[in-house]
Design an enzyme around this catalytic site. Structure first.
Site, PDB file in Angstrom:
ATOM      1  N   ALA A 122       0.849  -1.194   0.000  1.00  0.00           N
ATOM      2  CA  ALA A 122       0.000   0.000   0.000  1.00  0.00           C
ATOM      3  C   ALA A 122       0.878   1.234   0.000  1.00  0.00           C
ATOM      4  O   ALA A 122       2.038   1.195   0.415  1.00  0.00           O
ATOM      5  CB  ALA A 122      -0.916   0.003   1.222  1.00  0.00           C
ATOM      6  N   ASP A 123       0.303   2.323  -0.473  1.00  0.00           N
ATOM      7  CA  ASP A 123       0.974   3.618  -0.401  1.00  0.00           C
ATOM      8  C   ASP A 123      -0.085   4.694  -0.244  1.00  0.00           C
ATOM      9  O   ASP A 123      -1.185   4.585  -0.794  1.00  0.00           O
ATOM     10  CB  ASP A 123       1.812   3.902  -1.652  1.00  0.00           C
ATOM     11  CG  ASP A 123       2.670   5.132  -1.445  1.00  0.00           C
ATOM     12  OD1 ASP A 123       3.601   5.079  -0.610  1.00  0.00           O
ATOM     13  OD2 ASP A 123       2.405   6.158  -2.084  1.00  0.00           O
ATOM     14  N   THR A 124       0.254   5.713   0.528  1.00  0.00           N
ATOM     15  CA  THR A 124      -0.665   6.816   0.808  1.00  0.00           C
ATOM     16  C   THR A 124      -0.021   8.121   0.399  1.00  0.00           C
ATOM     17  O   THR A 124       1.156   8.359   0.680  1.00  0.00           O
ATOM     18  CB  THR A 124      -1.008   6.863   2.312  1.00  0.00           C
ATOM     19  OG1 THR A 124      -1.597   5.614   2.677  1.00  0.00           O
ATOM     20  CG2 THR A 124      -1.958   8.004   2.637  1.00  0.00           C
TER      21      THR A 124
END
Length: 187
Positions: A66-68
């Site tokens: 995941a990446d934000t």
């Protein structure tokens, strides 16, 4: 058992919350935005790069990544370089509504799955003194946009529209859908 291509304790906590057994495999990727790259393209590219790096290290294992990214006025705010950078970011978010985009990807059985969660967060006005006190807590140092919704940073948040867990760094609805579609979670 899945492999989590992230060292984020928040992502581990969220996976534990939904009962997903996992092990961490760090995925070291360059998170520098490319010239003229849109925030949505950026978060997709970085998320898939993390998943690809994890899958390369552990072939045959399901890898979740995941990446934000925090976006204000079409500008991606990454993790702060230092105290002054964090204070500038917090002041930039002060009294505004910004976007938080979190991509989640799974590499499993030779297939790639990707979902995106987008939320809006409204900050109250944040003074420079408040931003400095917040920095002193240590919380903003490794957070996109220099704040954590699940910590002291929640004091600055007037309203959210979207996914709380997505703003934290792992959108559980989208993660659950990906895992269920891959046969790794019964929903």
């Amino acid at each position: 058992m899945i492999l989590l291509a992230s060292q984020s304790p928040r992502r581990r906590e969220l996976l534990n919350q939904i009962g997903i057994a996992h092990e961490v495999i760090p995925a070291d990727v360059d998170e520098t935005p490319l010239g003229n790259e849109s925030p949505l393209a950026y978060v997709r590219r970085i998320t898939l790069a993390k998943a690809t790096a994890g899958a390369a290290r552990s072939p045959g294992q399901p890898v979740l990544a995941a990446d934000t990214c925090v976006v204000v006025n079409d500008t991606i705010l990454g993790k702060p370089d230092d105290r002054e950078h964090a204070i500038r970011m917090l002041r930039q978010l002060s009294g505004t509504t910004h976007e938080v985009h979190t991509g989640v990807a799974l590499f499993h059985d030779g297939q790639q799955h990707y979902r995106l969660s987008s939320s809006h967060v409204r900050f109250c006005p944040v003074s420079e003194a408040q931003a400095r006190r917040y920095w002193a807590t240590g919380e903003p140092a490794d957070k996109a946009g220099a704040y954590a919704i699940q910590g002291y940073g929640a004091l600055f948040i007037e309203h959210i529209s979207g996914s709380y867990s997505g703003i934290m760094g792992l959108p559980l609805y989208e993660t659950g859908q990906i895992l269920a579609n891959a046969g790794l979670l019964a929903v």
